[in-house]
Write an enzyme that holds these catalytic residues in place. Structure first.
Site, PDB file in Angstrom:
ATOM      1  N   GLY A 240     -17.740 -19.639 -15.823  1.00  0.00           N
ATOM      2  CA  GLY A 240     -16.660 -19.625 -14.839  1.00  0.00           C
ATOM      3  C   GLY A 240     -15.390 -20.331 -15.256  1.00  0.00           C
ATOM      4  O   GLY A 240     -14.401 -20.282 -14.506  1.00  0.00           O
ATOM      5  N   GLU A 274     -22.680 -21.719 -19.734  1.00  0.00           N
ATOM      6  CA  GLU A 274     -22.694 -20.258 -19.907  1.00  0.00           C
ATOM      7  C   GLU A 274     -21.280 -19.673 -19.885  1.00  0.00           C
ATOM      8  O   GLU A 274     -20.984 -18.797 -19.062  1.00  0.00           O
ATOM      9  CB  GLU A 274     -23.514 -19.597 -18.791  1.00  0.00           C
ATOM     10  CG  GLU A 274     -24.958 -20.038 -18.717  1.00  0.00           C
ATOM     11  CD  GLU A 274     -25.675 -19.482 -17.486  1.00  0.00           C
ATOM     12  OE1 GLU A 274     -25.006 -18.925 -16.581  1.00  0.00           O
ATOM     13  OE2 GLU A 274     -26.899 -19.610 -17.432  1.00  0.00           O
ATOM     14  N   GLY A 276     -18.170 -17.342 -20.608  1.00  0.00           N
ATOM     15  CA  GLY A 276     -17.928 -15.992 -21.108  1.00  0.00           C
ATOM     16  C   GLY A 276     -16.432 -15.809 -21.292  1.00  0.00           C
ATOM     17  O   GLY A 276     -15.901 -15.870 -22.400  1.00  0.00           O
ATOM     18  N   ARG A 277     -15.748 -15.661 -20.156  1.00  0.00           N
ATOM     19  CA  ARG A 277     -14.308 -15.386 -20.153  1.00  0.00           C
ATOM     20  C   ARG A 277     -13.503 -16.401 -20.971  1.00  0.00           C
ATOM     21  O   ARG A 277     -12.591 -16.019 -21.700  1.00  0.00           O
ATOM     22  CB  ARG A 277     -13.828 -15.427 -18.698  1.00  0.00           C
ATOM     23  CG  ARG A 277     -12.367 -15.076 -18.487  1.00  0.00           C
ATOM     24  CD  ARG A 277     -11.916 -15.474 -17.076  1.00  0.00           C
ATOM     25  NE  ARG A 277     -12.846 -15.090 -16.047  1.00  0.00           N
ATOM     26  CZ  ARG A 277     -12.774 -13.970 -15.327  1.00  0.00           C
ATOM     27  NH1 ARG A 277     -11.793 -13.132 -15.529  1.00  0.00           N
ATOM     28  NH2 ARG A 277     -13.673 -13.712 -14.401  1.00  0.00           N
ATOM     29  N   ARG A 313      -9.941  -4.102 -14.235  1.00  0.00           N
ATOM     30  CA  ARG A 313      -9.662  -5.352 -13.524  1.00  0.00           C
ATOM     31  C   ARG A 313      -8.414  -5.299 -12.628  1.00  0.00           C
ATOM     32  O   ARG A 313      -8.464  -5.793 -11.500  1.00  0.00           O
ATOM     33  CB  ARG A 313      -9.556  -6.525 -14.500  1.00  0.00           C
ATOM     34  CG  ARG A 313     -10.806  -6.698 -15.370  1.00  0.00           C
ATOM     35  CD  ARG A 313     -10.823  -7.997 -16.153  1.00  0.00           C
ATOM     36  NE  ARG A 313     -10.991  -9.131 -15.274  1.00  0.00           N
ATOM     37  CZ  ARG A 313     -10.040  -9.909 -14.866  1.00  0.00           C
ATOM     38  NH1 ARG A 313      -8.805  -9.690 -15.283  1.00  0.00           N
ATOM     39  NH2 ARG A 313     -10.274 -10.886 -14.047  1.00  0.00           N
ATOM     40  N   TYR A 317      -9.669  -6.067  -8.914  1.00  0.00           N
ATOM     41  CA  TYR A 317      -9.447  -7.442  -8.413  1.00  0.00           C
ATOM     42  C   TYR A 317      -7.970  -7.775  -8.219  1.00  0.00           C
ATOM     43  O   TYR A 317      -7.636  -8.938  -8.016  1.00  0.00           O
ATOM     44  CB  TYR A 317     -10.006  -8.473  -9.411  1.00  0.00           C
ATOM     45  CG  TYR A 317     -11.390  -8.216  -9.933  1.00  0.00           C
ATOM     46  CD1 TYR A 317     -12.498  -8.195  -9.082  1.00  0.00           C
ATOM     47  CD2 TYR A 317     -11.609  -8.030 -11.300  1.00  0.00           C
ATOM     48  CE1 TYR A 317     -13.769  -7.981  -9.594  1.00  0.00           C
ATOM     49  CE2 TYR A 317     -12.880  -7.824 -11.808  1.00  0.00           C
ATOM     50  CZ  TYR A 317     -13.955  -7.800 -10.948  1.00  0.00           C
ATOM     51  OH  TYR A 317     -15.212  -7.596 -11.451  1.00  0.00           O
ATOM     52  N   CYS A 354      -7.114  10.565 -12.030  1.00  0.00           N
ATOM     53  CA  CYS A 354      -6.687  11.170 -10.771  1.00  0.00           C
ATOM     54  C   CYS A 354      -6.948  10.273  -9.568  1.00  0.00           C
ATOM     55  O   CYS A 354      -7.695  10.644  -8.659  1.00  0.00           O
ATOM     56  CB  CYS A 354      -7.394  12.501 -10.593  1.00  0.00           C
ATOM     57  SG  CYS A 354      -7.093  13.558 -11.990  1.00  0.00           S
ATOM     58  N   GLU A 355      -6.406   9.088  -9.572  1.00  0.00           N
ATOM     59  CA  GLU A 355      -6.502   8.172  -8.424  1.00  0.00           C
ATOM     60  C   GLU A 355      -5.232   7.333  -8.403  1.00  0.00           C
ATOM     61  O   GLU A 355      -4.790   6.872  -9.461  1.00  0.00           O
ATOM     62  CB  GLU A 355      -7.694   7.215  -8.574  1.00  0.00           C
ATOM     63  CG  GLU A 355      -9.028   7.904  -8.604  1.00  0.00           C
ATOM     64  CD  GLU A 355     -10.192   6.955  -8.317  1.00  0.00           C
ATOM     65  OE1 GLU A 355      -9.983   5.908  -7.680  1.00  0.00           O
ATOM     66  OE2 GLU A 355     -11.297   7.293  -8.752  1.00  0.00           O
ATOM     67  N   TYR A 383     -14.476  -8.770 -19.826  1.00  0.00           N
ATOM     68  CA  TYR A 383     -14.618  -7.803 -18.730  1.00  0.00           C
ATOM     69  C   TYR A 383     -13.621  -6.652 -18.879  1.00  0.00           C
ATOM     70  O   TYR A 383     -13.143  -6.093 -17.902  1.00  0.00           O
ATOM     71  CB  TYR A 383     -14.486  -8.508 -17.366  1.00  0.00           C
ATOM     72  CG  TYR A 383     -15.420  -9.694 -17.267  1.00  0.00           C
ATOM     73  CD1 TYR A 383     -16.788  -9.493 -17.155  1.00  0.00           C
ATOM     74  CD2 TYR A 383     -14.953 -11.006 -17.319  1.00  0.00           C
ATOM     75  CE1 TYR A 383     -17.672 -10.570 -17.096  1.00  0.00           C
ATOM     76  CE2 TYR A 383     -15.824 -12.085 -17.265  1.00  0.00           C
ATOM     77  CZ  TYR A 383     -17.177 -11.855 -17.160  1.00  0.00           C
ATOM     78  OH  TYR A 383     -18.043 -12.917 -17.108  1.00  0.00           O
TER      79      TYR A 383
HETATM   80  N1  LLP Z   1     -23.340 -17.053 -15.867  1.00  0.00           N
HETATM   81  C1  LLP Z   1     -23.618 -16.223 -14.852  1.00  0.00           C
HETATM   82  C2  LLP Z   1     -24.909 -16.346 -14.178  1.00  0.00           C
HETATM   83  C3  LLP Z   1     -22.682 -15.258 -14.465  1.00  0.00           C
HETATM   84  O1  LLP Z   1     -22.978 -14.432 -13.461  1.00  0.00           O
HETATM   85  C4  LLP Z   1     -21.438 -15.165 -15.139  1.00  0.00           C
HETATM   86  C5  LLP Z   1     -20.442 -14.164 -14.740  1.00  0.00           C
HETATM   87  C6  LLP Z   1     -21.201 -16.044 -16.208  1.00  0.00           C
HETATM   88  C7  LLP Z   1     -22.168 -16.987 -16.534  1.00  0.00           C
HETATM   89  C8  LLP Z   1     -19.944 -16.014 -17.020  1.00  0.00           C
HETATM   90  O2  LLP Z   1     -18.795 -16.293 -16.270  1.00  0.00           O
HETATM   91  P1  LLP Z   1     -17.410 -16.479 -17.044  1.00  0.00           P
HETATM   92  O3  LLP Z   1     -17.514 -17.719 -17.893  1.00  0.00           O
HETATM   93  O4  LLP Z   1     -17.167 -15.285 -17.856  1.00  0.00           O
HETATM   94  O5  LLP Z   1     -16.397 -16.631 -15.983  1.00  0.00           O
HETATM   95  N2  LLP Z   1     -15.926  -8.893 -13.758  1.00  0.00           N
HETATM   96  C9  LLP Z   1     -15.296 -10.105 -13.277  1.00  0.00           C
HETATM   97  C10 LLP Z   1     -16.070 -11.356 -13.594  1.00  0.00           C
HETATM   98  C11 LLP Z   1     -17.508 -11.327 -13.129  1.00  0.00           C
HETATM   99  C12 LLP Z   1     -18.306 -12.508 -13.576  1.00  0.00           C
HETATM  100  C13 LLP Z   1     -19.759 -12.287 -13.346  1.00  0.00           C
HETATM  101  N3  LLP Z   1     -20.592 -13.356 -13.762  1.00  0.00           N
HETATM  102  C14 LLP Z   1     -13.863 -10.156 -13.825  1.00  0.00           C
HETATM  103  O6  LLP Z   1     -13.470  -9.248 -14.546  1.00  0.00           O
HETATM  104  O7  LLP Z   1     -13.126 -11.083 -13.517  1.00  0.00           O
END
Ligand code: LLP
Length: 424
Positions: A240, A274, A276-277, A313, A317, A354-355, A383
């Site tokens: 997150g 954890e 990601g982003r 995205r 969002y 087409c949207e 993402y």
């Molecule tokens: N751990 C769990 C259990 C998660 O569900 C997620 C993301 C992460 C870690 C990684 O989160 P990050 O560090 O990437 O923020 N599609 C959306 C984001 C959905 C995130 C889902 N879970 C977007 O494009 O903003």
């Protein structure tokens, strides 16, 4: 922030002009910078070093095998959320003991695969799931570890409601007020050791306070459990951490760490993260070519060859992605949409689907654009490709990884044959 730099009037990814790449591979194209990926990983690793954490990169944000292999080489483990992501992580050479498996609806085949692989932890999201895991582990006569995903009921301002997960009444985890009894009952299991606690409060979380609140509640719970003779030795604080879309809006890893490290430093708990982003987002751009420019009512539309199937995205969002030509007449002073030159125009950047929802930007100030110009959509590494689809029978884009002055295709552009695979 990243290694996408304007030099001599054109956009480079590390040492390679973006135009050189797309001249060979076409558009739309996702282009990733290895150095950016590694830098963001290292920053998190260094900021949290006092906790000696296990960093489990979140595969869902950008799961290309080459990206996973690069992070594995940095020492990363992986957060997976499906049998498919487990497959990807393993194919990229992941150490199974560094894999955590989350998700509210794990199926028996997915659980069995993960048991066979010997993953580090199952992140459990419900009572039923826990006892199902116990049953499947007993059937195989194997032992495994699990973390209980606790829903701490904290909120975070500025996180889209669709990606907020740490609030009561979302489908994630087990309510914190039910968690204590859950641990007590789970102690009776013979094949699954529930000795860890998992939090993931949403994405992106743009301030540190929600983490402080959630971890504080988790530590109180761990303390209460200790008094009842139940030992939790591991805490996974989820992902997150924010990334940079508009400029400097995201706290740096050190800012999160400054608040989080002191909370966990003397607890004796093993710590998992954890992210990601915060690792992949700024490491990728989506490059697209202007097809047509047209006026529609009072709006001017820049129609490009990428679409919502490539990057969903903005429409899903309302998220902001900075967009700028790869060979601009003037350079962007900031990533916000402001008038930089009297020539700039207020435009909508849209795709061919087409949207009406197929847009990347609305009311955006951009230099005058013509058919054939190339546009870069920044902060698209997370993402982006991962959420792409073949909607409107559009083959998915090519993915490129740049390393210094070298680059290579890490996923081929899909063909029309790929679109109908399995249908005939
Ligand atoms: N751990 C769990 C259990 C998660 O569900 C997620 C993301 C992460 C870690 C990684 O989160 P990050 O560090 O990437 O923020 N599609 C959306 C984001 C959905 C995130 C889902 N879970 C977007 O494009 O903003």
């Amino acid at each position: 922030m990243d290694h996408f730099i304007y030099r001599d009037g054109q956009l480079y990814c590390e040492q390679v002009p973006v135009e050189d790449i797309v001249r060979q591979v076409g558009t739309p194209a996702y282009i990733y910078s290895l150095a950016t990926l590694q830098t963001h990983y290292q920053r998190i690793a260094e900021a949290f070093a006092p906790l000696h954490p296990l960093i489990c990169y979140s595969v869902k944000s950008c799961g290309n095998l080459a990206i996973l292999a690069a992070l594995r080489a940095c020492g990363s483990g992986f957060d997976v959320v499906s049998g498919g992501e487990l497959f990807r992580a393993r194919r990229a050479g992941a150490d199974p003991s560094k894999i955590v498996f989350a998700g509210v609806g794990k199926t028996d085949p997915e659980i069995n695969d993960a048991l066979d692989a010997g993953i580090g932890w199952f992140n459990i999201e419900s009572e039923e799931e826990f006892w199902n895991l116990e049953r499947l582990a007993a059937q195989k006569s194997v032992h495994t570890r699990a973390a209980l995903r606790v829903n701490p009921d904290v909120t975070s301002h500025g996180t889209h409601v669709k990606t907020l997960t740490g609030k009561k009444d979302t489908k994630f985890g087990v309510d914190i007020d039910r968690a204590e009894e859950f641990y007590v009952q789970a102690a009776a299991a013979t094949h699954v050791r529930l000795n860890a606690l998992h939090l993931h409060i949403g994405s992106p979380i743009k301030t540190v306070q929600p983490y402080v609140d959630a971890i504080g509640k988790a530590l109180q719970l761990i303390q209460r459990l200790r008094q009842r003779g139940i030992r939790v030795d591991t805490i996974d604080i989820g992902g997150g951490f924010a990334a940079f879309y508009e400029g400097n809006e995201a706290p740096h890893a050190e800012v999160y760490a400054a608040a989080i490290v002191p909370l966990l430093q003397n607890t004796g708990l093993k710590v998992l993260l954890e992210p990601g982003r915060s690792i992949s987002c700024n490491a990728g751009i989506l490059v697209s070519r202007v097809q047509y420019v047209k006026q529609g009512g009072r709006r001017k539309f820049i129609i490009v060859d990428a679409a919502m199937n490539d990057l969903i995205r903005p429409t899903l969002y309302e998220s902001y992605h900075f967009i700028w030509p790869t060979a601009p007449t003037h350079l962007p002073a900031s990533r916000l949409s402001t008038l930089r030159s009297p020539d700039d125009e207020l435009v909508d950047v849209v795709g061919p689907i087409c949207e009406s929802g197929d847009y990347f930007a609305q009311d955006r100030h951009l230099p005058p654009l013509r058919r054939g110009d190339l546009l870069a959509l920044f902060s698209a590494g997370a993402y982006g490709f991962a959420m792409s689809s073949q909607y409107n029978a559009r083959p998915r884009a090519v993915e490129i990884l740049v390393d210094g002055s070298n680059w290579r295709i890490i996923r081929k552009r899909e063909s029309h044959e790929d679109l109908i695979r399995g249908e005939e």
